[in-house]
Design an enzyme around this catalytic site. Structure first.
Site, PDB file in Angstrom:
ATOM      1  N   HIS A 173       0.829  -1.212   0.000  1.00 35.77           N
ATOM      2  CA  HIS A 173       0.000   0.000   0.000  1.00 35.77           C
ATOM      3  C   HIS A 173       0.863   1.261   0.000  1.00 35.77           C
ATOM      4  CE1 HIS A 173      -3.612   2.392   1.398  1.00 35.77           C
ATOM      5  NE2 HIS A 173      -2.621   3.176   1.811  1.00 35.77           N
ATOM      6  N   GLU A 174       1.806   1.335   0.914  1.00 34.41           N
ATOM      7  CA  GLU A 174       2.618   2.553   1.009  1.00 34.41           C
ATOM      8  C   GLU A 174       3.483   2.755  -0.237  1.00 34.41           C
ATOM      9  OE1 GLU A 174       2.200   4.860   3.002  1.00 34.41           O
ATOM     10  OE2 GLU A 174       0.963   3.879   4.508  1.00 34.41           O
ATOM     11  N   HIS A 177       1.632   4.555  -2.869  1.00 32.69           N
ATOM     12  CA  HIS A 177       1.731   6.019  -2.775  1.00 32.69           C
ATOM     13  C   HIS A 177       3.058   6.510  -3.345  1.00 32.69           C
ATOM     14  CE1 HIS A 177      -1.923   6.428  -0.556  1.00 32.69           C
ATOM     15  NE2 HIS A 177      -1.474   5.877   0.558  1.00 32.69           N
TER      16      HIS A 177
END
Length: 274
Positions: A173-174, A177
């Site tokens: 997920h990170e 980004h």
């Protein structure tokens, strides 16, 4: 209770240039074709206090395998054409950095970060049980290159101690980004949402492991299984073709070496605010 992620909302940082490059379909197509398939070099920096946090090489490699499986569509989503290649592991015994990575972020990144805009620096530390990880966005690199990278809790790697967050998807997920993706619930039901056409609008983040959720009047159920939502690792399994296309477009603008940095600067001057 364990929360998911600490990366700031879009409103907290400048998004104009990113959306100028990645929302327009023609720009996406051109940039994605230039970038093609991506093979991202990864340097992993393991922070430890001497007693905790000293992930083994095997644990780090399992995290890299989880990244490649997630972005390669092996859990059920599409193959985004993005892969990750481990280029180095180092370990630093600093209890202060390990226990309070937000406070000491500039110090340890300044000391440990390696590579240019296309190198992923992934740090592991005791981020906490309220927030499991945080990341920078691509457009921030030019102004603050030393801060570029992703920090995750060492207990959220595959086989880690945090129940429901033990498959390595905090990093997935990170890093999304870091590659230019927003939360699927960004902007709620208001256009442009997360700026990806094939992720349905979503008014609020998914929690735990819902069976189904539909919070916006636009077509499609909420993308509760998407890696850019907030569900448990148990329920995350996919990226979409549009997310892969956006990543490759953003990469061409911001992370493809010096030329990419110059293109990003030019785009910033004509971008629109969100």
């Amino acid at each position: 209770m364990v929360a998911r992620f600490g990366t700031p909302d879009i409103a907290a940082v400048d998004r104009a240039a990113v959306d100028r490059a990645a929302v327009d379909s023609e720009a996406v197509d051109r940039a994605a074709r230039r970038a093609g398939a991506l093979n991202v070099p990864v340097r992993v920096h393991v922070l430890t206090d001497g007693a905790e946090g000293a992930l083994s090489d095997a644990e780090v490699r399992r995290q890299l395998a989880a990244l490649n499986d997630a972005y390669g569509g092996r859990f059920g989503g599409v193959d985004t054409m993005i892969g990750f290649r481990l280029t180095g592991i180092d370990r630093t015994r600093r209890p202060d950095w390990f226990r309070d990575p937000k406070r000491f972020e500039q110090r340890f990144k300044r000391a440990l970060r390696r590579g240019g805009p296309g190198t992923l620096n992934l740090y592991t530390a005791a981020v906490g049980s309220d927030v499991l990880g945080f990341s920078t966005f691509p457009e921030a690199y030019r102004a603050k290159p030393v801060l570029d990278g992703v920090v995750i809790d060492y207990r959220a790697v595959p086989g880690g101690r945090f129940r429901h967050y033990d498959r390595g998807f905090t990093a997935v997920h990170e890093i999304g980004h870091w590659l230019g993706l927003y939360h699927t619930f960004e902007n709620g039901c208001r256009p442009p949402g997360d700026s990806v056409d094939d992720t349905p609008y979503e008014a609020s983040a998914a929690e735990a492991c819902p069976m189904r959720k539909d919070t916006c009047p636009q077509p499609g159920d909420d993308p509760i299984h998407n890696f850019m939502d907030y569900a448990w690792d148990d329920c995350m399994r996919e990226f979409t073709a549009g997310q892969g296309q956006r990543v490759r477009a953003v990469w061409a603008v911001y992370r493809a070496g010096r030329a990419g940095a110059r293109r990003g600067h030019a785009a910033r001057s004509v971008g629109r605010d969100r």
